[in-house]
Motif scaffolding. Structure first.
Motif, PDB file in Angstrom:
ATOM      1  N   GLN A   1       0.827  -1.206   0.000  1.00 53.51           N
ATOM      2  CA  GLN A   1       0.000   0.000   0.000  1.00 53.51           C
ATOM      3  C   GLN A   1       0.866   1.262   0.000  1.00 53.51           C
ATOM      4  OE1 GLN A   1      -2.828   0.278   3.183  1.00 53.51           O
ATOM      5  NE2 GLN A   1      -3.757   2.124   2.381  1.00 53.51           N
ATOM      6  N   ALA A   2       1.968   1.247   0.739  1.00 57.76           N
ATOM      7  CA  ALA A   2       2.851   2.417   0.760  1.00 57.76           C
ATOM      8  C   ALA A   2       3.521   2.615  -0.597  1.00 57.76           C
ATOM      9  CB  ALA A   2       3.897   2.283   1.862  1.00 57.76           C
ATOM     10  N   TYR A   3       3.896   1.517  -1.256  1.00 56.19           N
ATOM     11  CA  TYR A   3       4.455   1.634  -2.611  1.00 56.19           C
ATOM     12  C   TYR A   3       3.413   2.242  -3.548  1.00 56.19           C
ATOM     13  CZ  TYR A   3       8.620  -1.215  -1.662  1.00 56.19           C
ATOM     14  OH  TYR A   3       9.808  -1.701  -1.185  1.00 56.19           O
ATOM     15  N   HIS A   4       2.178   1.783  -3.412  1.00 54.39           N
ATOM     16  CA  HIS A   4       1.104   2.297  -4.261  1.00 54.39           C
ATOM     17  C   HIS A   4       0.890   3.796  -4.031  1.00 54.39           C
ATOM     18  CE1 HIS A   4      -2.704   2.494  -6.388  1.00 54.39           C
ATOM     19  NE2 HIS A   4      -3.205   3.087  -5.321  1.00 54.39           N
ATOM     20  N   MET A   5       0.822   4.198  -2.757  1.00 51.65           N
ATOM     21  CA  MET A   5       0.611   5.617  -2.444  1.00 51.65           C
ATOM     22  C   MET A   5       1.774   6.460  -2.956  1.00 51.65           C
ATOM     23  SD  MET A   5      -1.267   5.589   1.305  1.00 51.65           S
ATOM     24  CE  MET A   5      -0.016   4.648   2.155  1.00 51.65           C
ATOM     25  N   MET A   6       2.998   5.926  -2.850  1.00 45.59           N
ATOM     26  CA  MET A   6       4.164   6.655  -3.336  1.00 45.59           C
ATOM     27  C   MET A   6       4.104   6.800  -4.860  1.00 45.59           C
ATOM     28  SD  MET A   6       8.253   6.124  -2.575  1.00 45.59           S
ATOM     29  CE  MET A   6       8.021   4.399  -2.312  1.00 45.59           C
ATOM     30  N   ALA A   7       3.739   5.731  -5.551  1.00 45.84           N
ATOM     31  CA  ALA A   7       3.640   5.794  -7.012  1.00 45.84           C
ATOM     32  C   ALA A   7       2.559   6.777  -7.454  1.00 45.84           C
ATOM     33  CB  ALA A   7       3.356   4.405  -7.575  1.00 45.84           C
TER      34      ALA A   7
ATOM     35  N   THR B   1       1.587   9.335  -5.858  1.00 47.04           N
ATOM     36  CA  THR B   1       2.070  10.687  -5.552  1.00 47.04           C
ATOM     37  C   THR B   1       3.076  11.127  -6.599  1.00 47.04           C
ATOM     38  OG1 THR B   1       1.736  10.332  -3.191  1.00 47.04           O
ATOM     39  CG2 THR B   1       3.223  12.119  -3.824  1.00 47.04           C
ATOM     40  N   LYS B   2       4.001  10.247  -6.934  1.00 47.75           N
ATOM     41  CA  LYS B   2       5.040  10.612  -7.906  1.00 47.75           C
ATOM     42  C   LYS B   2       4.486  10.768  -9.306  1.00 47.75           C
ATOM     43  CE  LYS B   2       9.348   8.831  -6.086  1.00 47.75           C
ATOM     44  NZ  LYS B   2      10.444   7.887  -6.362  1.00 47.75           N
ATOM     45  N   PHE B   3       3.671   9.812  -9.742  1.00 44.90           N
ATOM     46  CA  PHE B   3       3.255   9.783 -11.132  1.00 44.90           C
ATOM     47  C   PHE B   3       1.843  10.309 -11.345  1.00 44.90           C
ATOM     48  CE2 PHE B   3       6.427   6.393 -10.584  1.00 44.90           C
ATOM     49  CZ  PHE B   3       7.441   6.991 -11.304  1.00 44.90           C
TER      50      PHE B   3
ATOM     51  N   GLY C   1       1.859  14.457 -10.825  1.00 39.36           N
ATOM     52  CA  GLY C   1       2.597  15.327 -11.740  1.00 39.36           C
ATOM     53  C   GLY C   1       4.067  15.468 -11.396  1.00 39.36           C
ATOM     54  N   ARG C   2       4.566  14.632 -10.534  1.00 42.74           N
ATOM     55  CA  ARG C   2       5.983  14.715 -10.138  1.00 42.74           C
ATOM     56  C   ARG C   2       6.727  13.537 -10.766  1.00 42.74           C
ATOM     57  NH1 ARG C   2       8.915  12.580  -5.726  1.00 42.74           N
ATOM     58  NH2 ARG C   2      10.693  13.859  -5.269  1.00 42.74           N
ATOM     59  N   HIS C   3       7.256  13.757 -11.957  1.00 39.55           N
ATOM     60  CA  HIS C   3       7.943  12.670 -12.673  1.00 39.55           C
ATOM     61  C   HIS C   3       9.446  12.797 -12.524  1.00 39.55           C
ATOM     62  CE1 HIS C   3       4.209  11.566 -14.610  1.00 39.55           C
ATOM     63  NE2 HIS C   3       3.984  12.863 -14.735  1.00 39.55           N
ATOM     64  N   LYS C   4      10.080  11.710 -12.069  1.00 38.87           N
ATOM     65  CA  LYS C   4      11.546  11.682 -11.959  1.00 38.87           C
ATOM     66  C   LYS C   4      12.047  10.366 -12.456  1.00 38.87           C
ATOM     67  CE  LYS C   4      12.985  14.964  -8.578  1.00 38.87           C
ATOM     68  NZ  LYS C   4      13.735  15.233  -7.401  1.00 38.87           N
TER      69      LYS C   4
END
Length: 64
Positions: free
Chosen positions: A48-54, A56-58, A61-64
């Motif tokens: 779930q934390a990986y999902h929330m992080m993804a 948030t990042k993608f 609008g925060r693409h790295k």
């Protein structure tokens, strides 16, 4: 409230994820990702934390 939980037990992964979610809702994506990363550092199986992080990042609008 969640920051208090982290102070009481800094190994409680859900508290880190919840603080991350709060930062995300406030629009502070940098801090949100930081807290999601701390949650998965405590439990690499915490999907779930990986999902929330993804999201948030993608999704935020925060693409790295």
């Amino acid at each position: 409230m969640h920051r208090k939980a982290i102070k009481l037990d800094d190994k409680f992964r859900e508290s880190f994820a919840n603080v991350g979610q709060a930062f995300k809702e406030l629009g502070d994506l940098e801090h949100a990702v930081e807290y999601f990363q701390r949650a998965v550092a405590l439990d690499p199986q915490y999907a779930q934390a990986y999902h929330m992080m993804a999201m948030t990042k993608f999704g935020g609008g925060r693409h790295k």
